[in-house]
Design a protein around this motif. Structure first.
Motif, PDB file in Angstrom:
ATOM      1  N   ILE A 153     -49.837   8.744  76.878  1.00 25.11           N
ATOM      2  CA  ILE A 153     -48.402   8.851  76.610  1.00 25.11           C
ATOM      3  C   ILE A 153     -47.925  10.186  77.175  1.00 25.11           C
ATOM      4  O   ILE A 153     -48.436  11.248  76.805  1.00 25.11           O
ATOM      5  CB  ILE A 153     -48.095   8.769  75.108  1.00 25.11           C
ATOM      6  N   GLU A 154     -46.970  10.120  78.090  1.00 25.05           N
ATOM      7  CA  GLU A 154     -46.417  11.314  78.710  1.00 25.05           C
ATOM      8  C   GLU A 154     -45.173  11.776  77.944  1.00 25.05           C
ATOM      9  O   GLU A 154     -44.447  10.961  77.359  1.00 25.05           O
ATOM     10  CB  GLU A 154     -46.036  11.025  80.166  1.00 25.05           C
ATOM     11  N   ARG A 155     -44.909  13.078  77.984  1.00 24.37           N
ATOM     12  CA  ARG A 155     -43.752  13.608  77.298  1.00 24.37           C
ATOM     13  C   ARG A 155     -42.457  12.974  77.804  1.00 24.37           C
ATOM     14  O   ARG A 155     -41.538  12.702  77.024  1.00 24.37           O
ATOM     15  CB  ARG A 155     -43.688  15.131  77.495  1.00 24.37           C
ATOM     16  N   GLY A 156     -42.382  12.690  79.083  1.00 25.58           N
ATOM     17  CA  GLY A 156     -41.180  12.113  79.657  1.00 25.58           C
ATOM     18  C   GLY A 156     -40.874  10.713  79.164  1.00 25.58           C
ATOM     19  O   GLY A 156     -39.759  10.204  79.355  1.00 25.58           O
ATOM     20  N   GLN A 157     -41.847  10.064  78.503  1.00 29.19           N
ATOM     21  CA  GLN A 157     -41.623   8.726  77.965  1.00 29.19           C
ATOM     22  C   GLN A 157     -41.001   8.748  76.575  1.00 29.19           C
ATOM     23  O   GLN A 157     -40.569   7.704  76.084  1.00 29.19           O
ATOM     24  CB  GLN A 157     -42.955   7.955  77.912  1.00 29.19           C
ATOM     25  N   LEU A 158     -40.962   9.907  75.959  1.00 30.02           N
ATOM     26  CA  LEU A 158     -40.462  10.027  74.589  1.00 30.02           C
ATOM     27  C   LEU A 158     -38.954  10.233  74.586  1.00 30.02           C
ATOM     28  O   LEU A 158     -38.368  10.662  75.593  1.00 30.02           O
ATOM     29  CB  LEU A 158     -41.159  11.182  73.879  1.00 30.02           C
ATOM     30  N   PRO A 159     -38.278   9.947  73.482  1.00 24.07           N
ATOM     31  CA  PRO A 159     -36.829  10.170  73.398  1.00 24.07           C
ATOM     32  C   PRO A 159     -36.454  11.618  73.701  1.00 24.07           C
ATOM     33  O   PRO A 159     -37.172  12.555  73.317  1.00 24.07           O
ATOM     34  CB  PRO A 159     -36.508   9.802  71.944  1.00 24.07           C
ATOM     35  N   LEU A 160     -35.337  11.800  74.381  1.00 23.50           N
ATOM     36  CA  LEU A 160     -34.920  13.136  74.804  1.00 23.50           C
ATOM     37  C   LEU A 160     -34.596  14.048  73.626  1.00 23.50           C
ATOM     38  O   LEU A 160     -34.691  15.276  73.749  1.00 23.50           O
ATOM     39  CB  LEU A 160     -33.702  13.025  75.731  1.00 23.50           C
ATOM     40  N   ASP A 161     -34.194  13.486  72.491  1.00 20.44           N
ATOM     41  CA  ASP A 161     -33.795  14.320  71.361  1.00 20.44           C
ATOM     42  C   ASP A 161     -34.978  14.734  70.481  1.00 20.44           C
ATOM     43  O   ASP A 161     -34.798  15.442  69.497  1.00 20.44           O
ATOM     44  CB  ASP A 161     -32.739  13.609  70.511  1.00 20.44           C
ATOM     45  N   TRP A 162     -36.189  14.303  70.830  1.00 18.40           N
ATOM     46  CA  TRP A 162     -37.343  14.745  70.056  1.00 18.40           C
ATOM     47  C   TRP A 162     -37.671  16.187  70.423  1.00 18.40           C
ATOM     48  O   TRP A 162     -37.735  16.533  71.615  1.00 18.40           O
ATOM     49  CB  TRP A 162     -38.549  13.857  70.337  1.00 18.40           C
ATOM     50  N   PRO A 163     -37.894  17.062  69.434  1.00 15.47           N
ATOM     51  CA  PRO A 163     -38.113  18.483  69.730  1.00 15.47           C
ATOM     52  C   PRO A 163     -39.453  18.735  70.416  1.00 15.47           C
ATOM     53  O   PRO A 163     -40.422  18.008  70.210  1.00 15.47           O
ATOM     54  CB  PRO A 163     -38.083  19.135  68.342  1.00 15.47           C
ATOM     55  N   TYR A 164     -39.465  19.780  71.235  1.00 14.55           N
ATOM     56  CA  TYR A 164     -40.707  20.224  71.865  1.00 14.55           C
ATOM     57  C   TYR A 164     -41.434  21.173  70.916  1.00 14.55           C
ATOM     58  O   TYR A 164     -40.820  22.074  70.334  1.00 14.55           O
ATOM     59  CB  TYR A 164     -40.418  20.953  73.185  1.00 14.55           C
ATOM     60  N   ASN A 165     -42.737  21.000  70.785  1.00 12.63           N
ATOM     61  CA  ASN A 165     -43.534  21.889  69.945  1.00 12.63           C
ATOM     62  C   ASN A 165     -44.921  21.994  70.555  1.00 12.63           C
ATOM     63  O   ASN A 165     -45.681  21.029  70.563  1.00 12.63           O
ATOM     64  CB  ASN A 165     -43.625  21.351  68.514  1.00 12.63           C
ATOM     65  N   ASN A 166     -45.234  23.186  71.078  1.00 14.33           N
ATOM     66  CA  ASN A 166     -46.561  23.390  71.660  1.00 14.33           C
ATOM     67  C   ASN A 166     -47.549  24.010  70.680  1.00 14.33           C
ATOM     68  O   ASN A 166     -48.682  24.319  71.043  1.00 14.33           O
ATOM     69  CB  ASN A 166     -46.469  24.249  72.922  1.00 14.33           C
ATOM     70  N   GLY A 167     -47.119  24.203  69.423  1.00 13.43           N
ATOM     71  CA  GLY A 167     -48.007  24.763  68.416  1.00 13.43           C
ATOM     72  C   GLY A 167     -48.064  26.274  68.404  1.00 13.43           C
ATOM     73  O   GLY A 167     -48.767  26.863  67.585  1.00 13.43           O
ATOM     74  N   TYR A 168     -47.315  26.916  69.296  1.00 13.27           N
ATOM     75  CA  TYR A 168     -47.340  28.382  69.404  1.00 13.27           C
ATOM     76  C   TYR A 168     -45.984  28.992  69.050  1.00 13.27           C
ATOM     77  O   TYR A 168     -45.630  30.061  69.551  1.00 13.27           O
ATOM     78  CB  TYR A 168     -47.726  28.795  70.829  1.00 13.27           C
ATOM     79  N   ALA A 169     -45.235  28.332  68.182  1.00 11.67           N
ATOM     80  CA  ALA A 169     -43.883  28.805  67.869  1.00 11.67           C
ATOM     81  C   ALA A 169     -43.887  30.219  67.300  1.00 11.67           C
ATOM     82  O   ALA A 169     -42.971  31.006  67.568  1.00 11.67           O
ATOM     83  CB  ALA A 169     -43.213  27.838  66.886  1.00 11.67           C
ATOM     84  N   GLY A 170     -44.902  30.571  66.531  1.00  9.58           N
ATOM     85  CA  GLY A 170     -44.953  31.901  65.925  1.00  9.58           C
ATOM     86  C   GLY A 170     -45.502  32.977  66.832  1.00  9.58           C
ATOM     87  O   GLY A 170     -45.637  34.131  66.417  1.00  9.58           O
ATOM     88  N   CYS A 171     -45.818  32.619  68.073  1.00 10.91           N
ATOM     89  CA  CYS A 171     -46.462  33.564  68.980  1.00 10.91           C
ATOM     90  C   CYS A 171     -45.500  34.170  69.998  1.00 10.91           C
ATOM     91  O   CYS A 171     -45.880  35.079  70.747  1.00 10.91           O
ATOM     92  CB  CYS A 171     -47.592  32.868  69.743  1.00 10.91           C
TER      93      CYS A 171
END
Length: 377
Positions: free
Chosen positions: A306-324
């Motif tokens: 499943i590629e990110r581009g296949q997901l709904p555009l309004d779903w937030p991006y989260n790489n797990g490094y938000a606090g960094c």
């Protein structure tokens, strides 16, 4: 809310609380302190492929940091005619066979001899053929991304299904250092940190379905997994490998009881835990327990990406490094050498009068996965 202001009332409450506390005795079941250690057999006889059996021992929760492996055992698969198929230990505690092509319908069992000379054997079970997976589908939903499986058996020879799955996803850190602390000095980084890693996790949840109450042996859109919209596994690219097992009625009952024991014990209305022994028995001592159920069937599997581009555009991006991000700044008054010698911080880059710093967890994706690209990626 009524407030208790009377000293006498407060005294009564205190005495009641004291009495209640005095009535509670610590519960220490024997199994937690018992020195007994029983053999645990984990795996199945793969009738069309490589059989992998893990042998270990039970242990007290507070006594050991990891599951003790049963090493140097002798293990082999035996059929009803007496033919044997040896298993070899590699790595420690893991016993594997050569590629097998066993006869469907014939009865097989696993035999084990420990290094101490204790003999075990599973019950003979008929070899089953697992039907292929019809589909592994996914779709975005209000609750997140749902992953579904479908399968069928026109011969109605399966009826009892179990699924396992393994997830793999890309990990991309937000902070990329250009400096490093080396030999008591901050220098340009010699070997850059990986900019891409892969996380991997095998699910522990037990997924079961049966079709005995249906007119057809069909499983349609069984919900296998749901990921939240904000899951970091969906940041760029995600893959799931689904494995399907065809069980006997007895093996299904074993997994169902195990599922209830491990996943449905949270309220007074949940089923009470029961003792599970499976179909493995000690031949040297009838009173000696062994845990596990060894079935015999082939394995069907299917992988999807499943590629990110296949997901709904309004779903937030989260790489797990938000606090960094952004990195912290190092006060120029702090002595640099002892600060970085501790290993808790990594110099990222230099700005006039100070350094930008981050933690190793924020810059080294190998702490969350592997920098080795999977062969299927």
């Amino acid at each position: 809310m009524t407030r208790i202001t009377s000293p006498f009332s407060r005294l009564l409450l205190w005495l009641l609380a004291s009495l209640l506390a005095g009535c509670v005795d610590p519960y220490k079941p024997d199994v937690l302190s018992s020195p007994r250690s029983y053999l645990v057999v984990d795996g199945f006889i793969n009738t069309q492929g490589v059989t992998t059996i893990k042998l270990s021992r039970t242990f007290a929760i507070s006594s050991l940091p990891k599951v003790p492996a049963e090493t140097r055992a002798t293990a082999y698969i035996e059929d009803a005619t007496g033919a044997r198929y040896n298993l070899v230990e590699s790595p420690v505690g893991i016993y594997t066979s050569a590629y097998l092509n066993l006869t469907p319908g014939r009865a097989y069992r696993l035999r084990i001899a420990t290094v101490a000379g204790v003999l075990y054997a599973s019950d003979f079970v008929p070899a089953k053929i697992t039907p292929p997976l019809d589909a592994v589908d996914w779709r975005p939903e209000n609750a997140g991304m749902g992953i579904y499986v479908s399968a069928h058996d026109d011969a109605r020879a399966t009826q009892y299904y179990r699924w396992e799955y393994e997830e793999t996803w890309e990990i991309i850190p937000s902070v990329r250092p250009v400096l490093e602390f080396y030999n008591n000095a901050i220098i340009p980084i010699r070997v850059p940190y990986p900019t891409l890693c892969w996380g991997n996790e095998r699910a522990v949840a037990i997924q079961l379905a049966k079709t005995t109450a249906l007119n057809k042996d069909v499983v349609s859109d069984f919900l296998l997994r749901r990921l939240a919209r904000t899951s970091e596994r969906l940041f760029r690219r995600y893959s799931i490998l689904v494995q399907q097992h065809a069980l006997t009625k007895e093996e299904y009952a074993y997994w169902e009881a195990l599922q209830k024991n491990t996943e449905s014990l949270g309220t007074l209305f949940d089923p009470q835990p029961s003792q599970l022994t499976g179909n493995v028995h000690c031949l040297s001592n009838d009173a000696e327990l062994a845990l596990g159920f060894v079935g015999a069937h082939s394995l069907a599997q299917k992988r999807i990406f499943i590629e990110r581009g296949q997901l709904p555009l309004d779903w937030p991006y989260n790489n797990g490094y938000a606090g960094c991000f952004p990195p912290d700044t190092l006060d120029p008054k702090v002595r640099v050498i002892p600060f970085f010698s501790s290993g808790y911080s990594v110099p990222v880059s230099q700005v006039p009068g100070t350094y930008l710093i981050s933690s190793p967890d924020c810059v080294d994706c190998r702490r969350r996965g592997s920098a080795t690209r999977p062969s299927f990626w």
